[in-house]
Design an enzyme around this catalytic site. Structure first.
Site, PDB file in Angstrom:
ATOM      1  N   TYR A 227       0.073  -9.104   0.019  1.00 26.41           N
ATOM      2  CA  TYR A 227      -0.728  -9.070  -1.191  1.00 26.41           C
ATOM      3  C   TYR A 227       0.102  -9.922  -2.169  1.00 26.41           C
ATOM      4  CZ  TYR A 227      -3.385  -4.929  -0.315  1.00 26.41           C
ATOM      5  OH  TYR A 227      -4.313  -3.898   0.152  1.00 26.41           O
TER       6      TYR A 227
ATOM      7  N   LYS B  99       4.832  -4.508  13.163  1.00 26.26           N
ATOM      8  CA  LYS B  99       4.147  -5.292  14.099  1.00 26.26           C
ATOM      9  C   LYS B  99       5.382  -6.347  14.543  1.00 26.26           C
ATOM     10  CE  LYS B  99       0.882  -6.584  16.714  1.00 26.26           C
ATOM     11  NZ  LYS B  99       0.089  -5.732  17.713  1.00 26.26           N
TER      12      LYS B  99
ATOM     13  N   ASP C  73      -0.889  -1.237  15.522  1.00 27.59           N
ATOM     14  CA  ASP C  73      -1.973  -0.747  16.227  1.00 27.59           C
ATOM     15  C   ASP C  73      -2.154   0.532  16.939  1.00 27.59           C
ATOM     16  OD1 ASP C  73      -0.013  -1.903  17.837  1.00 27.59           O
ATOM     17  OD2 ASP C  73      -1.364  -3.338  19.034  1.00 27.59           O
TER      18      ASP C  73
ATOM     19  N   ASP D 188      -2.250   0.410   3.278  1.00 26.97           N
ATOM     20  CA  ASP D 188      -3.631   0.389   2.928  1.00 26.97           C
ATOM     21  C   ASP D 188      -4.340   0.650   3.767  1.00 26.97           C
ATOM     22  OD1 ASP D 188      -5.674  -0.156   0.704  1.00 26.97           O
ATOM     23  OD2 ASP D 188      -5.934  -1.924   1.767  1.00 26.97           O
TER      24      ASP D 188
ATOM     25  N   ASP E  56      -6.403   4.873   4.481  1.00 27.18           N
ATOM     26  CA  ASP E  56      -7.861   5.135   4.357  1.00 27.18           C
ATOM     27  C   ASP E  56      -8.189   5.944   5.741  1.00 27.18           C
ATOM     28  OD1 ASP E  56      -8.056   3.834   1.941  1.00 27.18           O
ATOM     29  OD2 ASP E  56     -10.215   2.857   2.686  1.00 27.18           O
TER      30      ASP E  56
HETATM   31  C1  IPM Z   1      -5.729   0.820  -3.006  1.00 27.45           C
HETATM   32  C2  IPM Z   1      -6.697  -0.254  -3.123  1.00 27.45           C
HETATM   33  C3  IPM Z   1      -6.248  -1.301  -3.695  1.00 27.45           C
HETATM   34  C4  IPM Z   1      -5.249  -2.055  -2.588  1.00 27.45           C
HETATM   35  C5  IPM Z   1      -7.367  -2.470  -3.978  1.00 27.45           C
HETATM   36  C6  IPM Z   1      -8.291  -1.960  -4.949  1.00 27.45           C
HETATM   37  C7  IPM Z   1      -6.612  -3.883  -4.459  1.00 27.45           C
HETATM   38  O1  IPM Z   1      -7.539  -0.428  -1.967  1.00 27.45           O
HETATM   39  O2  IPM Z   1      -5.084   1.316  -3.917  1.00 27.45           O
HETATM   40  O3  IPM Z   1      -5.408   1.257  -1.488  1.00 27.45           O
HETATM   41  O4  IPM Z   1      -5.791  -2.562  -1.648  1.00 27.45           O
HETATM   42  O5  IPM Z   1      -4.073  -1.675  -2.609  1.00 27.45           O
HETATM   43 MN    MN Z   2      -6.757   0.847   0.150  1.00 30.10          MN
END
Ligand code: IPM
Ligand code: MN
Length: 357
Positions: free
Chosen positions: A142, A190, A222, A246, A250
Site C-alpha cells: 500500500y 506467502k 491462499d 484487507d 472482507d
Molecule cells: C479498507 C478499505 C481501504 C483499504 C480502501 C478504501 C483504501 O478497503 O479499509 O479495508 O484498502 O484499506
Molecule cells: Mn478493504
C-alpha cells in the site's frame, strides 16, 4: 469523563451511518454521565471537492487534538472509473493512517445467533466462530515506493516493503492479543514466494519464545482464504500484512452475515480511529437503507479501546445484538419477504434500547 471525538463522515453512506453512531454515542454518554464533545472534519471526495486535498492539514490537526476519531467511509465512483485521476479519495484514508501512525487494524469477526442462517456458510461451521484479524496498516504494498508507471505508460509497478521495526511492533501487539484470548496465533503470509513474508517469519520465530503460552502457527494466505470459510472456528488471533488483511477480512465478513456488521479499530502512535470495514456504498448513499451497525459497533470499540470504558462498550454491543434479535434491521439482513427498517430507524431502535436500560 470528557470525550473529545473527531467525526469524519466522509463519502457515500458515511454521513448517514455516522449520524446513527453519534446518536448512540450520545445516548451512552447521557446514560453513563459522560460529556461528549464532537468536532467534524473533511476527508475523502468531499474534502477533494472543497479543498483539493483528501486529507487536509486541518483535518489532521483535528484528529491529533482529539481523543478518538469516528470515521464513516470514503470513495466515489467518479474516481474509480478514472484511472488517470491525480488525487483519489482513498489517498485521504491512507494519509490519515500513515500520519497518525495507525499501524494496527483490529477487525473482530463475530457471529450473531439470529443471523446464523443468513450466512451462505453452513450453520454448524460458523456457530461459535470468534476470531480477531490484526491487519498491519501502514506498510507493505500500500505504501512501498517506487509505485507508478513507466514513461511509455505500458509498465506499472508497486513495491512491497517491510522493515524489522514495522514487523516487530505489529507482531508484539498480536502476541499480546493472543495472550488475552485463547492463546492461539496464526501468522498469515506467502513465505514460499515473498521476501517480506520470510522476514515476518524470521522475526516471529525470534519473538515466539517470549510468549511460551501462545501456540503459533504459520499459514499461507491462499490456504488461509480457504480455511477462514471452511473452518472459521479454528482461528483465535490472526495477524497479517496490509493487503492480505484487507482481502481476508472482507472474506471473513461472510461469516457474520453482512459486511454491514463489522467494525474495526485502527491504533498505533497517535489518536486511534474507529471505522466500519465496509466502504462508501455509493449506490445506497442518501437512500436511508445502509446498515449502520458496523459503525455503531465501531463506536463500541471506541469506548473499549480509546476510553477504556468497558460497560459502555458492552451496552452498545448488547443493544445491537438485541436489535438484530428483534429483527429491527436494514434490508441486507431482513431476508426475503422480511420487513426492512431504514438506517435511521435502526439507529433509533438502538438508542431506545439504551435509554430504557
Ligand atoms: C479498507 C478499505 C481501504 C483499504 C480502501 C478504501 C483504501 O478497503 O479499509 O479495508 O484498502 O484499506
Ligand atoms: Mn478493504
Amino acid at each position: 469523563m470528557k470525550l473529545n471525538v473527531a467525526v469524519l463522515a466522509g463519502d457515500g453512506i458515511g454521513p448517514e451511518i455516522v449520524e446513527q453512531a453519534l446518536k448512540v454515542t450520545n445516548a451512552i454518554c447521557a446514560r453513563f454521565g459522560h460529556e461528549l464533545i464532537t468536532k467534524t472534519g473533511l476527508v475523502g471526495a468531499v474534502a477533494i471537492d472543497e479543498t483539493g486535498n483528501p486529507y487536509p492539514d486541518e483535518t489532521h490537526q483535528l484528529c491529533m487534538d482529539s481523543d478518538a476519531v469516528l470515521f464513516g467511509a470514503i470513495g466515489h465512483p467518479r474516481f474509480d472509473n478514472d484511472p488517470s485521476a491525480k488525487v483519489r479519495p482513498e489517498q485521504g484514508l491512507l494519509a490519515m493512517r500513515k500520519k497518525l501512525g495507525l499501524y494496527a487494524n483490529i477487525r473482530p469477526t463475530i457471529t450473531f445467533p439470529s443471523l446464523l442462517d443468513m450466512s451462505p456458510l453452513r450453520r454448524d461451521r460458523i456457530e461459535g466462530a470468534d476470531f480477531v484479524a490484526i491487519r498491519e496498516l501502514t506498510g507493505g504494498i500500500y505504501f512501498g515506493q517506487p509505485q507508478g508507471r513507466s514513461e511509455d505508460g505500458n509498465t506499472a509497478y508497486d513495491t512491497s516493503i517491510y522493515t524489522r521495526q514495522e514487523i516487530e511492533r505489529i507482531l508484539k501487539l498480536a502476541f499480546e492479543f493472543a495472550m488475552q484470548r485463547r492463546k492461539k496465533l496464526t501468522i498469515v503470509d506467502k513465505a514460499n514466494v515473498l521476501a517480506t513474508s520470510r522476514l515476518w517469519r524470521t522475526i516471529s520465530q525470534e519473538m515466539a519464545p517470549k510468549y511460551p503460552e501462545v501456540e503459533v502457527e504459520y499459514m499461507f494466505v491462499d490456504n488461509a482464504a480457504m480455511q477462514i470459510i471452511q473452518w472459521p472456528k479454528r482461528f483465535d488471533v490472526m495477524v497479517t500484512e496490509n493487503m492480505f488483511g484487507d482481502i481476508l477480512t472482507d472474506e471473513a465478513s461472510v461469516i457474520s452475515g453482512s459486511l454491514g456488521l463489522l467494525p474495526s479499530a485502527s491504533m498505533g502512535i497517535h489518536t486511534s480511529v474507529f471505522e466500519p470495514i465496509h466502504g462508501s456504498y455509493p449506490q445506497a448513499a442518501g437512500k436511508n437503507i445502509a446498515n449502520p451497525c458496523a459503525t455503531i459497533l465501531s463506536a463500541a470499540m471506541m469506548f473499549e479501546y480509546a476510553f477504556k470504558l468497558q460497560d459502555e462498550a458492552s451496552l452498545i454491543t448488547e443493544a445491537v445484538n438485541a436489535s438484530i434479535e428483534a429483527k429491527a434491521v436494514t434490508e441486507d439482513l431482513a431476508g426475503e419477504g422480511g420487513k426492512a427498517l431504514g438506517t435511521d430507524e435502526v439507529g433509533d431502535w438502538i438508542v431506545e434500547y439504551i435509554r430504557k436500560k
